[in-house]
Design a protein around this motif. Sequence first.
Motif, short mmCIF file in Angstrom:
data_model
loop_
_atom_site.label_atom_id
_atom_site.label_comp_id
_atom_site.label_asym_id
_atom_site.label_seq_id
_atom_site.Cartn_x
_atom_site.Cartn_y
_atom_site.Cartn_z
N THR A 195 51.68 43.92 33.03
CA THR A 195 51.70 43.79 31.60
C THR A 195 50.78 42.49 31.20
OG1 THR A 195 53.74 44.71 31.33
CG2 THR A 195 52.96 43.20 29.57
N THR A 196 51.02 41.45 32.08
CA THR A 196 50.14 40.28 31.65
C THR A 196 48.72 40.50 32.18
OG1 THR A 196 52.22 38.92 32.24
CG2 THR A 196 50.13 37.65 31.96
N LEU A 197 48.42 40.73 33.27
CA LEU A 197 47.10 40.89 33.67
C LEU A 197 46.18 42.06 32.89
CD1 LEU A 197 47.79 40.95 37.55
CD2 LEU A 197 46.49 39.03 36.16
N GLY A 198 47.08 42.95 32.37
CA GLY A 198 46.37 43.99 31.79
C GLY A 198 46.01 43.86 30.51
N ALA A 199 46.52 42.52 29.94
CA ALA A 199 46.10 42.31 28.55
C ALA A 199 44.20 41.76 28.58
CB ALA A 199 46.38 40.80 28.19
N ALA A 200 43.99 41.70 29.84
CA ALA A 200 42.39 41.48 30.01
C ALA A 200 41.38 42.88 29.73
CB ALA A 200 42.03 41.05 31.44
N MET A 201 42.09 43.74 29.71
CA MET A 201 41.55 45.10 29.43
C MET A 201 40.99 45.26 28.07
SD MET A 201 41.33 48.74 28.76
CE MET A 201 42.93 49.27 28.82
N PRO A 202 41.82 45.30 26.93
CA PRO A 202 41.48 45.44 25.86
C PRO A 202 40.64 44.41 25.37
CG PRO A 202 43.59 44.93 25.91
CD PRO A 202 43.16 45.32 27.11
N MET A 203 40.57 43.30 25.66
CA MET A 203 39.87 41.92 25.36
C MET A 203 38.45 42.30 26.03
SD MET A 203 42.10 38.64 25.87
CE MET A 203 41.00 37.61 25.20
N LEU A 204 38.27 42.82 27.08
CA LEU A 204 36.98 42.96 27.63
C LEU A 204 36.18 44.14 26.81
CD1 LEU A 204 37.84 42.27 31.53
CD2 LEU A 204 36.31 41.14 30.14
N VAL A 250 44.49 38.76 45.12
CA VAL A 250 43.18 38.62 45.13
C VAL A 250 42.46 39.13 43.73
CG1 VAL A 250 40.94 39.56 46.18
CG2 VAL A 250 43.19 38.93 47.61
N GLY A 251 42.91 40.15 43.09
CA GLY A 251 42.45 40.75 41.98
C GLY A 251 42.60 39.79 40.64
N GLY A 252 43.72 39.02 40.53
CA GLY A 252 43.89 38.07 39.70
C GLY A 252 42.98 36.94 39.86
N LEU A 270 39.43 44.26 37.73
CA LEU A 270 40.26 45.40 37.08
C LEU A 270 40.55 46.75 37.88
CD1 LEU A 270 38.67 45.43 33.50
CD2 LEU A 270 40.82 44.56 34.10
N SER A 271 39.38 47.26 38.87
CA SER A 271 40.09 48.21 39.62
C SER A 271 41.06 47.74 40.62
CB SER A 271 38.71 48.10 40.60
OG SER A 271 38.28 47.26 41.68
N SER A 272 41.37 46.50 40.84
CA SER A 272 42.45 46.29 41.87
C SER A 272 43.87 46.56 41.15
CB SER A 272 42.47 44.82 42.51
OG SER A 272 42.76 43.88 41.28
N PHE A 273 43.73 46.32 39.72
CA PHE A 273 45.24 46.43 38.84
C PHE A 273 45.25 47.92 38.56
CE2 PHE A 273 43.29 42.47 36.69
CZ PHE A 273 43.84 41.54 37.84
N GLN A 274 44.27 48.95 38.69
CA GLN A 274 44.45 50.24 38.71
C GLN A 274 45.84 50.76 39.97
OE1 GLN A 274 43.57 52.31 36.48
NE2 GLN A 274 42.51 50.52 35.55
N TYR A 275 45.83 50.09 40.89
CA TYR A 275 46.76 50.24 41.85
C TYR A 275 48.17 50.07 41.55
CZ TYR A 275 42.57 51.60 44.50
OH TYR A 275 41.58 52.13 45.05
N PHE A 276 48.42 49.27 40.55
CA PHE A 276 49.66 49.03 39.92
C PHE A 276 50.75 50.35 39.79
CE2 PHE A 276 48.63 44.60 38.87
CZ PHE A 276 49.66 43.89 39.35
N ARG A 277 49.68 51.47 39.44
CA ARG A 277 50.58 52.66 39.13
C ARG A 277 51.09 53.24 40.62
NH1 ARG A 277 45.05 53.97 39.48
NH2 ARG A 277 44.53 56.32 40.07
#
Length: 397
Positions: free
Chosen positions: A20-29, A80-82, A115-122
């Motif tokens: 949830t926290t790291l995902g805030a980067a996506m809409p801003m970008l 590492v992604g963070g 951002l590609s690393s965060f895709q693996y949260f699912r």
Amino acid sequence: MSVISFAKNRNFLGLLLANTTLGAAMPMLLILGGLTGLMLAPSPALATLPASVQTLAGLVAAAPFSLLMGRVGRRMGFVVGGLLTIVGALLATQAMISQSFTLLCTAHFALGAALSSFQYFRFAAGEVVEAKWQPVAISLMLTSGLIAAIGGPQLFIATKDALAPVPLAGAYATLAIIAFVGIVPLAAVRTPLPKVLVNRRGDRFASIAALRRRPIRLAVGIAAVSQGVMIFLMIPTPLAMIGCGLSEDTAGDVIRWHIVAMFAPSFFTGFLIQRFGAQTIAVTGLSMIILSALAATMGLSAVHFYGALIVLGLGWNFNFIGATTMLAAAVTESEKAAVQGVNDTMIALVSTVCAFAAGLVISGLGWIVLAMVSIAIVLVALFALALDRTVSASLET
């Protein structure tokens, strides 16, 4: 596992908070990529280059991140992604201060890889619960994007002038803080360690061979097409709206509601998959994307942009969760790291092509033509999936 024990799953909740926290980067970008590109690009045709480079980075980094997680675990991969997000955000801040378009593109490359690393949260969500709860866990993990959709644009508005007189630099600096905060919940998470160490060369060949199996091929194909068309329509939306005389704030609000539509259905998509099946939900999503593109061809008012992007988000949600569930059910433990890496690499490849193509189409042919091309892409994909099913059935008989 009961509903109550699922809700109390500490590892799942920790992953959800971090995502949830790291995902805030996506809409801003999504907002920053187009606006800063337009501001610093030497030519209007290159305005979408930072966003396109960001997507390209996802293509390059998807498989290495999956293999890394296959060796050291999901948690370290997310850390590492963070850290990479922090580096990219600081580079972008400096790019705005120095007015360097080259440095801006470099920063977005680092951010895209992160951002590609965060895709693996699912996938991680499905691994910390019992098999019967996988669709629900995957779906609920994507609800974190709903908070990001609401909070991300608000953070952009609140921080874009924080480093005035340098425009938009404050929003990039805020991304670095968000990434640091997002890493913290991972300290309490214990994701399963890899049971099978990744053989870097052997598993790559095995992952390619796995694509011969129709369930895997189908899951990868649906995910790649839906993500690609979503990128194709979404990235140039702010530029198209500004070109139609609409304001930056309106463009940001359209993107916000698009992202809300991408993630809000996640509260019930997993249960729909349990009821109707992952493939049915995924194909329904493709049909919704066609409806979105049709809506985009009907006009250039704010209402048309809102309608098209909201339906696009709904369709993507059904596609992405359905395809992810299909893939999670189709791979074995030994194939997981390599095949998931191939899956996200294919998604990133199609997304990269669509991102670069979107800039060319929107600058040369306009929004309406771009929407018509989107319809054609999905129709071709549906035909290819139907043909693949027919050929597979004939070979089995």
